[in-house]
Design a protein around this motif. Structure first.
Motif, mmCIF file in Angstrom:
data_model
loop_
_atom_site.group_PDB
_atom_site.id
_atom_site.type_symbol
_atom_site.label_atom_id
_atom_site.label_comp_id
_atom_site.label_asym_id
_atom_site.label_seq_id
_atom_site.Cartn_x
_atom_site.Cartn_y
_atom_site.Cartn_z
ATOM 1 N N TYR A 247 15.658 2.802 1.973
ATOM 2 C CA TYR A 247 14.444 1.817 3.258
ATOM 3 C C TYR A 247 15.075 0.013 3.465
ATOM 4 C CZ TYR A 247 14.754 -0.129 -1.692
ATOM 5 O OH TYR A 247 15.072 -0.255 -2.962
ATOM 6 N N ILE A 252 10.457 -4.114 9.816
ATOM 7 C CA ILE A 252 9.735 -5.034 9.050
ATOM 8 C C ILE A 252 8.102 -4.049 9.937
ATOM 9 C CG2 ILE A 252 10.525 -6.871 8.188
ATOM 10 C CD1 ILE A 252 9.881 -8.346 10.461
ATOM 11 N N LEU A 255 6.345 -2.202 7.876
ATOM 12 C CA LEU A 255 5.420 -2.467 6.681
ATOM 13 C C LEU A 255 3.100 -3.133 6.793
ATOM 14 C CD1 LEU A 255 6.968 -4.351 4.889
ATOM 15 C CD2 LEU A 255 7.041 -2.533 4.639
ATOM 16 N N VAL A 273 13.727 -4.088 5.703
ATOM 17 C CA VAL A 273 13.595 -4.492 4.684
ATOM 18 C C VAL A 273 14.233 -5.338 3.891
ATOM 19 C CG1 VAL A 273 12.793 -3.195 2.218
ATOM 20 C CG2 VAL A 273 11.421 -2.164 4.662
ATOM 21 N N LEU A 277 14.241 -8.016 1.340
ATOM 22 C CA LEU A 277 14.612 -7.769 0.125
ATOM 23 C C LEU A 277 15.995 -9.279 -0.296
ATOM 24 C CD1 LEU A 277 14.914 -4.367 -1.271
ATOM 25 C CD2 LEU A 277 13.339 -5.776 -1.527
ATOM 26 N N THR A 301 2.729 -5.154 -0.173
ATOM 27 C CA THR A 301 2.800 -4.211 1.109
ATOM 28 C C THR A 301 4.359 -3.225 0.205
ATOM 29 O OG1 THR A 301 2.063 -5.310 2.803
ATOM 30 C CG2 THR A 301 3.147 -3.600 3.339
ATOM 31 N N LEU A 302 5.055 -4.190 0.010
ATOM 32 C CA LEU A 302 6.288 -3.581 -0.415
ATOM 33 C C LEU A 302 5.899 -2.242 -1.703
ATOM 34 C CD1 LEU A 302 8.746 -6.082 -0.748
ATOM 35 C CD2 LEU A 302 8.866 -4.381 1.213
ATOM 36 N N LYS A 303 5.330 -3.289 -2.598
ATOM 37 C CA LYS A 303 5.019 -2.008 -3.568
ATOM 38 C C LYS A 303 4.048 -1.163 -3.361
ATOM 39 C CE LYS A 303 2.442 -1.949 -8.225
ATOM 40 N NZ LYS A 303 1.163 -2.853 -9.436
ATOM 41 N N LEU A 306 6.526 1.354 -0.741
ATOM 42 C CA LEU A 306 7.893 2.132 -0.924
ATOM 43 C C LEU A 306 8.186 1.587 -2.262
ATOM 44 C CD1 LEU A 306 9.847 -0.504 2.024
ATOM 45 C CD2 LEU A 306 9.036 2.060 2.109
ATOM 46 N N ILE A 308 8.534 -1.093 -4.212
ATOM 47 C CA ILE A 308 8.912 -1.582 -4.476
ATOM 48 C C ILE A 308 8.820 -2.946 -5.339
ATOM 49 C CG2 ILE A 308 11.011 -3.142 -3.791
ATOM 50 C CD1 ILE A 308 10.989 -2.013 -1.159
#
Length: 311
Positions: A247, A252, A255, A273, A277, A301-303, A306, A308
């Motif tokens: 990913y 972005i 997202l 992404v 990070l 959104t990351l969680k 993806l 994360i």
């Protein structure tokens, strides 16, 4: 564990050929639900491959900022529309297709001439509108891959007359799972795992789940079959090799953040992404005009998209 079973609860087609399937895995021991759910989600989103348009050559066009006489959309809009064309095929070889039409007409995906064995999942997908009697001619390059690939990574001197696309190969668009505790007559607790899979239609949710399970089985079978090295043997460290998550190259834009959060990230030269990070939560909130609300939105959104979780 011997009574473990999986059952399909729902399988349906939704808009534009996309598919949704819901599955339940029963008789799991406590703690196994989260382990299996996370593993399947990771493989479904990151390891399954697909075919997509990776580059196009348009007659009379030399760069992405050009325009075509009589066409309502500019080249950037056409390239963006082409990203939405969903294809399926059994071969993994590089292939080519063509489109040649004379206006006035509305250009949709079903007008693309495909190589044998390839099929368009969403034939009514809109590409452009040609309002005059001009002729538009486009050549397409189809490639098989996994994950997401930026256009800058596909540049080749041999194909310098092609316009490269940010290519999404992932056939699985979204995966959700939840775990429920189940108690029997002896008050013994087991778990059951509900798994929801959305695909772009190039494969069914059932096929995606079968492929993901096969990948996981192959992975652990390889570990079991490997000969265990003696304890006195040391494994050479290769500091130069870097493991790149699938990913990290996702733009972005994928997202779908709010305008405020998106603009703040772009101003800070955070384009993927992977760039994102590199920032800790504290460092992220130090960006100009990037407040706590925007940070919470990015973390969430990351969680959700993806899997994360930033510490």
């Amino acid at each position: 564990m011997n009574n473990i079973s999986i059952r399909c609860l729902k399988s349906e087609k939704i808009q534009s050929g996309a598919c949704h399937g819901q599955f339940v895995i029963n008789s799991l021991k406590p703690g196994q639900g989260i382990t299996i759910g996370n593993q399947l989600r990771r493989v479904l989103l990151g390891d399954l491959g697909g075919i997509a348009i990776s580059a196009v050559r348009i007659a009379g066009v030399s760069h992405e900022f050009s325009t075509i006489p009589g066409v309502r959309e500019d080249i950037l809009e056409i390239l963006l529309n082409l990203k939405g064309v969903v294809l399926k095929t059994k071969t993994k070889d590089v292939q080519f297709g063509r489109l040649k039409v004379q206006g006035p007409t509305v250009i949709t995906a079903d007008l693309i001439q495909l190589p044998e064995g390839m099929e368009i999942v969403n034939p009514n997908h809109y590409i452009a509108t040609l309002s005059t009697a001009n002729i538009i001619e486009i050549e397409f390059k189809f490639e098989y891959g996994t994950g997401y690939r930026l256009a800058t990574q596909t540049f080749s001197e041999e194909l310098n007359n092609y316009l490269q696309l940010d290519t999404v190969f992932m056939p699985v668009q979204k995966v959700d799972f939840k775990i429920e505790n189940v108690y029997d007559t002896n008050n013994t607790s087991n778990e059951r795992l509900f798994l929801d899979i959305w695909t772009n239609g190039s494969i069914s949710p059932n096929e995606a789940l079968e492929s993901a399970c096969a990948i996981i089985i192959d992975l652990f079978t390889g570990l079991i079959q490997n000969t265990i090295q003696p304890e006195n043997n040391t494994v050479e460290q290769q500091p130069d090799s870097i493991s790149i998550e699938p990913y990290t190259n996702i733009a972005i834009e994928e997202l779908q953040l709010s305008v405020r959060a998106y603009n703040c990230l772009k101003k800070a030269q955070i384009n993927t992404v992977g760039d994102l990070l590199q920032y800790s939560p504290e460092k992220l909130q130090e960006l100009k005009n990037f407040g706590r609300k925007s940070a919470d939105e990015v973390f969430s959104t990351l969680k959700n998209k993806l899997g994360i979780i930033l510490n």
